[in-house]
Structures are given as structure tokens and as C-alpha cells.
Write a protein that holds these residues in place. Structure first.
Motif, PDB file in Angstrom:
ATOM      1  N   SER A   1       0.845  -1.189   0.000  1.00 23.56           N
ATOM      2  CA  SER A   1       0.000   0.000   0.000  1.00 23.56           C
ATOM      3  C   SER A   1       0.882   1.240   0.000  1.00 23.56           C
ATOM      4  N   VAL A   2       0.282   2.322  -0.408  1.00 29.53           N
ATOM      5  CA  VAL A   2       1.002   3.586  -0.544  1.00 29.53           C
ATOM      6  C   VAL A   2       0.549   4.511   0.578  1.00 29.53           C
ATOM      7  N   ASP A   3       1.506   5.175   1.210  1.00 28.66           N
ATOM      8  CA  ASP A   3       1.145   6.155   2.231  1.00 28.66           C
ATOM      9  C   ASP A   3       1.240   7.574   1.645  1.00 28.66           C
TER      10      ASP A   3
ATOM     11  N   ARG B   1      -3.998   8.766  -2.863  1.00 29.08           N
ATOM     12  CA  ARG B   1      -3.478   7.599  -2.149  1.00 29.08           C
ATOM     13  C   ARG B   1      -4.465   6.439  -2.262  1.00 29.08           C
ATOM     14  N   GLU B   2      -5.752   6.731  -2.112  1.00 32.07           N
ATOM     15  CA  GLU B   2      -6.765   5.676  -2.224  1.00 32.07           C
ATOM     16  C   GLU B   2      -6.807   5.089  -3.637  1.00 32.07           C
TER      17      GLU B   2
ATOM     18  N   ASN C   1      -3.768   2.865  -4.158  1.00 37.01           N
ATOM     19  CA  ASN C   1      -3.926   1.598  -3.435  1.00 37.01           C
ATOM     20  C   ASN C   1      -4.930   0.684  -4.130  1.00 37.01           C
ATOM     21  N   THR C   2      -5.972   1.252  -4.730  1.00 38.51           N
ATOM     22  CA  THR C   2      -6.931   0.451  -5.492  1.00 38.51           C
ATOM     23  C   THR C   2      -6.248  -0.185  -6.703  1.00 38.51           C
TER      24      THR C   2
ATOM     25  N   LEU D   1      -3.015  -0.824  -7.037  1.00 41.26           N
ATOM     26  CA  LEU D   1      -2.070  -1.841  -6.565  1.00 41.26           C
ATOM     27  C   LEU D   1      -2.800  -3.108  -6.112  1.00 41.26           C
ATOM     28  N   ALA D   2      -3.974  -2.951  -5.503  1.00 35.93           N
ATOM     29  CA  ALA D   2      -4.754  -4.125  -5.095  1.00 35.93           C
ATOM     30  C   ALA D   2      -5.197  -4.913  -6.320  1.00 35.93           C
TER      31      ALA D   2
ATOM     32  N   GLU E   1      -2.243  -6.829  -7.608  1.00 35.98           N
ATOM     33  CA  GLU E   1      -2.016  -8.009  -6.764  1.00 35.98           C
ATOM     34  C   GLU E   1      -3.038  -9.098  -7.077  1.00 35.98           C
TER      35      GLU E   1
END
Length: 95
Positions: free
Chosen positions: A2-4, A28-29, A32-33, A35-36, A39
Motif C-alpha cells: 500500500s502507498v502512504d 493515495r486511495e 492503493n486500489t 495496486l490491489a 495483486e
């Protein structure tokens, strides 16, 4: 993964993007979406699946791998205002 917020600031800086503070959290959200999803794609079993260049079945049209001059000089100069022996004729521009 995840990214901060610090990573978002760093990415924006590297991309030379001015990112107002109120846009950091939505960005950031979104990252993260993404990157999810990546994955999730990584979990797909692709064992035995041939790599594809297209999702549509196509056949490559091939030509002989030979050097030619194209033999199209007459076609190339067909619309030229003036030509001679397959070459463009232009007015003299340098004295």
C-alpha cells in the motif's frame, strides 16, 4: 503493498505534478486500489497459457525478407510538378 501519503508526495514530486494537499488522500486511495488490482491479477494462474500479442485471433501477413529498391520511382514522382529519370526536379535555390 500500500502507498502512504509520503509516497504520494514523492511520486508527485518525481512526476513534476503539483498536488494540492486535499488531493493527496484521494490519490493515495486510487493508487492503493490500482495496486490491489495488480495483486489480484498476480494471483491468476497462467501456467501453460501461451503469451499473446492480441486478444483477437489474427494471422500475420509476411513478405519476403529481401532488400529491394521498391521499384516505384515512377509512382513516387507521378504527381511531381517536374521530374526526370525518376527524380524530383526542383528549382535551383543556392547560387
Amino acid at each position: 503493498m500500500s502507498v502512504d501519503s509520503d509516497t504520494v508526495h514523492r511520486i508527485a514530486n518525481l512526476a513534476r505534478i503539483r498536488l494540492p494537499e486535499e488531493r493527496v488522500e484521494p490519490m493515495r486511495e486510487q493508487l492503493n486500489t490500482i495496486l490491489a488490482f495488480v495483486e489480484q491479477l498476480d494471483e491468476v494462474d497462467t501456467e501453460g497459457v501461451e503469451p499473446m500479442t492480441s486478444v483477437v485471433e489474427t494471422t500475420m501477413r509476411l513478405r519476403a525478407d529481401a532488400i529491394t529498391d521498391g521499384n516505384k520511382a515512377d509512382d513516387v514522382v507521378a504527381n511531381a510538378p517536374s521530374s526526370e529519370d525518376g527524380f524530383f526536379m526542383v528549382p535551383k535555390v543556392v547560387e
